[in-house]
Design an enzyme around this catalytic site. Structure first.
Site, PDB file in Angstrom:
ATOM      1  N   SER A   1     -17.237   4.319  -0.685  1.00  0.00           N
ATOM      2  CA  SER A   1     -18.100   5.178   0.112  1.00  0.00           C
ATOM      3  C   SER A   1     -17.250   6.128   0.923  1.00  0.00           C
ATOM      4  O   SER A   1     -16.195   5.743   1.434  1.00  0.00           O
ATOM      5  CB  SER A   1     -18.987   4.339   1.032  1.00  0.00           C
ATOM      6  OG  SER A   1     -18.193   3.550   1.888  1.00  0.00           O
ATOM      7  N   GLY A   2     -17.712   7.365   1.028  1.00  0.00           N
ATOM      8  CA  GLY A   2     -17.006   8.366   1.799  1.00  0.00           C
ATOM      9  C   GLY A   2     -17.766   8.721   3.051  1.00  0.00           C
ATOM     10  O   GLY A   2     -18.615   7.967   3.527  1.00  0.00           O
TER      11      GLY A   2
ATOM     12  N   GLY B   1     -21.535   9.959   1.521  1.00  0.00           N
ATOM     13  CA  GLY B   1     -22.258   9.379   0.403  1.00  0.00           C
ATOM     14  C   GLY B   1     -21.501   8.252  -0.265  1.00  0.00           C
ATOM     15  O   GLY B   1     -20.452   7.807   0.190  1.00  0.00           O
ATOM     16  N   ILE B   2     -22.065   7.802  -1.385  1.00  0.00           N
ATOM     17  CA  ILE B   2     -21.513   6.687  -2.152  1.00  0.00           C
ATOM     18  C   ILE B   2     -20.920   7.230  -3.445  1.00  0.00           C
ATOM     19  O   ILE B   2     -21.479   8.140  -4.062  1.00  0.00           O
ATOM     20  CB  ILE B   2     -22.606   5.656  -2.456  1.00  0.00           C
ATOM     21  CG1 ILE B   2     -23.198   5.137  -1.145  1.00  0.00           C
ATOM     22  CG2 ILE B   2     -22.054   4.498  -3.265  1.00  0.00           C
ATOM     23  CD1 ILE B   2     -24.323   4.167  -1.345  1.00  0.00           C
TER      24      ILE B   2
ATOM     25  N   ASP C   1      -8.104  12.474   7.853  1.00  0.00           N
ATOM     26  CA  ASP C   1      -8.510  11.081   7.631  1.00  0.00           C
ATOM     27  C   ASP C   1      -7.589  10.428   6.618  1.00  0.00           C
ATOM     28  O   ASP C   1      -8.029   9.761   5.686  1.00  0.00           O
ATOM     29  CB  ASP C   1      -9.964  11.019   7.151  1.00  0.00           C
ATOM     30  CG  ASP C   1     -10.536   9.601   7.224  1.00  0.00           C
ATOM     31  OD1 ASP C   1      -9.996   8.787   8.000  1.00  0.00           O
ATOM     32  OD2 ASP C   1     -11.505   9.309   6.509  1.00  0.00           O
TER      33      ASP C   1
END
Length: 889
Positions: free
Chosen positions: A583-584, A587-588, A698
């Protein structure tokens, strides 16, 4: 004996055999403060013990009988009092008979002395002077104790750190954070948010404290402080006793106030009013304690008390809705913040004070990030009971783990059967109609010889099906045969499925054999849905009267800056709904396959309905950045599809991620040689990003993907949902990234620049070499960095070179201006290593592309090899990557 000294007929044994409640023994604040328990806790009193020794002048020894158990105790004569004996009784009950304790027991127990010379053997003790050496004292429960007292059982809560994803047993939502995520009850072991601690019912079961009543207690075991009344003790501070063993922690009594508990018990129990609900955070069913899975409409929620459960569990939930119970003027119902929409704020500013162009801020609290857990991740041990103490030789840092923000999902062992039954078909190559037992799952359509055997005639992968259409081609049908009902079209053959016998009435016998229009239509619908399991099918809306619905399913494909309208992603790619890769930010990510070429891809599905309309541009941030990036060290974006409800981002599929490689290593950490090889690739990819003024924001091992399972794999950066366009002298202030890998300036909401990524690289190097995070959240980062004994404990840092530690120190600089840049890091002696250069050149030769090393270094390393009598390979490719030369500064 007078009536006043006789035990009343209504008195009862303090330990009836049928008591099932398990409960600690708190007592009111008004009870005497000079009780035995306080002295036991500070050591000025000897603990009661099982002893046969005779009492001395300074002590009094006697027997306490509680139910069928006798305990021999010794108390200092000058401290002997009625309250001290009652305190002692409460302590014994608390440890040996927790199932028989109840709230306010101190004031509801009576003490009787056995007098064998009296007609009424039991004599009520009204003063401590009546207790003499060798007496037998019986403990009896007063008639004032009611059933209600046994039902009020407060929890004993202490702050706890969990090593696995854990859910609150009150509201069902996840306990967020890296450490000290919530509160655990010392009695029953249940887990709660701190915000839920004041709302939970006083119903502790005490199963973790239950002890066989026929087991004698050692002397020191009874020295337990008598807890105060719940209203008198605040919650335990998060900063204290966090890393103590449970037996050494001082529990905090918490829960609903007693007056509320009594009010709730008197209320009429009514059934819940359930309605379908969509959850923005991971939530468990409060009936079966299993995860509510799905993207939306995952379960049912009571409109009044906010109780959450599966649809299948709704009929089994007891009729115990409490309605809108208020506490301090606010509702006590659970899940109130789960219904709130995700609030996205914009506060980015550049160094000149101007607004950032496509830089709407991400949801500031990490809790607002959406992700989903695979059930297999919840089967692991939920927590550990003890934490290692700090010592110079062992690290007290948090072991490396997959942080909650980016849970690694695993593929299910087997696909679920969607539909099965007998069906007939013929093909464009063979017009002989055949009958087989069809079985459809999420990945393929299999034609078995019979319904119970394992032998099959044909397997049709769903990824090879280009489309499903209504009957159009009747040229292949044999003369005199009934027409087919629908067509399955692949790249090489067309399957004509079903047999329309022309009958308007349903015939169960024929339907069981696969003949009939209705049974064929059910198969057509099931196959269409299986082709695109995560979004409505555009191909379903084919009739002229469905124009509005057709527009809703229209998609746009953006590939190589070309826009193609009316392109359905299901016609190009097959998405495997049971293959969740991760998952980001928005979304998935599912596994998928290109239908014509069979190429494996990763498809991120973004639900636009979860975000405000004005923030839709933020959802395309990752796509906009990836479209302009073409580098071997960055994941490749193939194309994007968009519907009014969802965005589909198609990327290349890789083998795994760096974190998985670290955790699966022999010592849960990587050797220096492999770490150098991978970190160099990360820095080269970052150099390309920073040259284009792109900051990843990130960077962490989860976002460093591996192209293969080789010991020295190619790595690629992914997940640019947090990425920012930041100039060389610009700063931003939006909240981004994962806290464990973030630089101090972001955590303190100060301006940050591209050096943010370099701090993350330092953390990656640290966790790769040690298997732990570099910092302990209990202390200031500045203090920890300056304390080398705790930053680099001998185990394992004695095995790691000083050059590696020096690079980490230069990357983990709190002051941004002192932090190493990409070029300085690549020039550091730890990475300027001949063996590392050989590994990188061997890798570049293997893939046939040179983008990491530079040809200007070849002569230097050749001289180095000659000087040190080392072998210098001659088979390496020499030509550099032209694109790399154009893009690098």
């Amino acid at each position: 004996m007078s009536a006043n000294n006789s035990p009343p007929s209504a008195q009862k044994s303090v330990f009836p055999a049928t008591v099932s409640a398990v409960l600690p023994a708190p007592s009111p604040c008004s009870s005497p403060k000079t009780g035995l328990s306080a002295r036991l806790s500070n050591g000025s009193f000897s603990a009661p013990s099982l002893t046969n020794s005779r009492g001395s002048v300074h002590t009094v020894s006697f027997l306490l009988q509680i139910g069928l158990t006798r305990e021999s105790v010794t108390i200092e004569a000058q401290e002997l009092s009625l309250s001290a004996v009652k305190d002692l009784v409460c302590s014994i009950v608390y440890q040996k008979f927790p199932e028989c304790g109840f709230f306010g027991m101190y004031d509801k127990i009576l003490l009787f002395r056995h007098d064998m010379n009296s007609e009424n053997i039991l004599q009520l003790i009204t003063s401590a002077d009546e207790i003499h050496e060798g007496d037998l004292v019986e403990v009896v429960l007063s008639a004032l104790a009611t059933v209600e007292d046994f039902q009020i059982r407060p929890h004993a809560l202490y702050v706890h750190s969990y090593k696995a994803p854990t859910f609150c047993d009150y509201c069902g939502e996840m306990l967020w954070g890296l450490v000290r995520q919530g509160l655990k009850c010392e009695g029953c072991g249940l887990n709660y948010h701190k915000r839920c601690a004041f709302k939970i019912p006083n119903n502790c079961s005490g199963v973790r404290k239950r002890r066989l009543s026929n087991v004698s207690l050692p002397g020191p075991g009874l020295s337990v402080p008598r807890p105060l009344q719940p209203e008198c003790v605040p919650l335990l501070s998060e900063e204290s006793h966090t890393h103590q063993e449970p037996s050494k922690r001082i529990p905090s009594w918490s829960g609903r106030p007693i007056w509320m508990e009594k009010m709730v018990m008197c209320r009429v129990k009514v059934p819940h009013t359930f309605a379908v609900h969509s959850y923005g955070r991971p939530t468990i069913c409060q009936y079966c304690k299993r995860l509510l899975k799905g993207l939306f409409r995952q379960g049912m929620q009571c409109k009044d008390c906010k109780f959450n459960c599966h649809k299948r569990c709704a009929s089994k939930v007891p009729r115990d809705c409490l309605g809108e119970v208020t506490f301090n003027g606010e509702p006590c119902s659970v899940g109130t913040d789960a219904d709130m929409p995700m609030d996205i704020d914009s506060s980015d500013v550049n160094s000149d004070g101007s607004r950032g162009l496509d830089d709407s801020e991400e949801p500031s609290p990490p809790e607002d990030k959406m992700f989903f857990l695979d059930p297999t991740d919840l089967d692991v041990e939920r927590d550990e009971e003890t934490v290692k103490t700090i010592s110079p030789s062992t690290s007290n840092n948090i072991p490396l783990m997959r942080v909650v923000q980016s849970i690694k999902h695993t593929k299910r062992r087997s696909s679920t059967v969607v539909k099965e039954g007998w069906m007939v078909h013929y093909t464009s190559r063979d017009n002989l109609r055949k009958r087989h037992y069809w079985r459809l799952d999420s990945k393929c359509l299999t034609l078995f010889q019979n319904e119970s055997g394992s032998k099959y005639y044909k397997e049709i992968p769903l990824s090879e099906i280009l489309r499903v259409s209504s009957p159009q081609d009747f040229t292949s049908i044999s003369q005199g045969s009934n027409p087919h009902c629908f067509e399955i079209i692949t790249d090489t053959v067309v399957y004509f499925v079903g047999e329309n016998n022309g009958s308007s009435s349903h015939n169960p016998v024929l339907a069981a054999t696969g003949v009939g229009l209705d049974v064929a239509q059910s198969w057509e619908k099931a196959i269409r849905q299986a082709l695109m399991p995560v979004t409505p099918q555009a191909s379903v809306c084919t009739s002229p009267g469905q124009g509005k619905d057709h527009n809703l399913a229209t998609s746009i494909s953006v590939s190589n800056c070309q826009v193609q309208e009316n392109v359905d992603i299901s016609s190009v790619y097959q998405i495997f709904a049971d293959e969740v890769l991760g998952s980001g930010q928005f979304g998935i990510v599912y596994g998928g396959k290109h239908r014509k070429t069979g190429r494996d891809v990763a498809i991120k599905v973004i639900d636009k309905m979860r975000f405000p309309t004005k923030q839709e541009s933020q959802l395309r941030n990752e796509v906009a950045i990836l479209q302009n990036l073409h580098h071997p060290g960055i994941v490749n974006l193939e194309c994007m599809f968009e519907t009014p409800e969802r965005v589909f981002v198609v990327m290349e599929k890789l083998h795994g991620d760096m974190l998985e490689m670290i955790l699966s290593s022999e010592k849960s950490r990587l050797p220096e040689r492999i770490t150098k090889f991978m970190v160099t690739q990360i820095l080269v990819a970052l150099r390309n990003l920073h040259f284009k003024n792109i900051v990843h924001c990130d960077l962490k091992p989860e976002n460093v993907l591996l192209a293969s399972a080789e010991p020295f794999p190619q790595v690629k950066l992914c997940d640019f949902g947090f990425a920012r366009i930041i100039g060389e002298k610009s700063f931003r202030r939006s909240v981004v990234g994962t806290p464990a890998y973030l630089a101090p300036e972001v955590l303190r909401s100060k301006g940050y620049n591209r050096s943010l990524d370099m701090w993350s690289v330092g953390v990656i190097v640290y966790v790769s070499l040690s298997g732990t995070f570099p910092f302990n959240e209990d202390e200031d980062i500045n203090d920890q960095i300056q304390n080398a004994a705790f930053m680099y404990p001998p185990n394992p840092w004695r095995e790691i070179s000083s050059e590696a530690i020096d690079l980490i120190n230069n990357l983990l600089q709190v002051k941004m201006r002192k932090r190493y840049s990409v070029d300085k890091s690549l020039s550091h002696p730890w990475l300027q290593d001949y063996q590392t250069w050989l590994d990188l050149r061997e890798f570049e030769t293997r893939i046939g592309e040179r983008y990491i090393t530079h040809e200007s270094d070849d002569a230097r390393w050749e001289i180095h090899a000659y000087t040190h009598n080392l072998e210098y390979p001659k088979h390496f490719i020499m030509a550099p990557n032209p694109d790399d030369m154009e893009e690098d500064p």
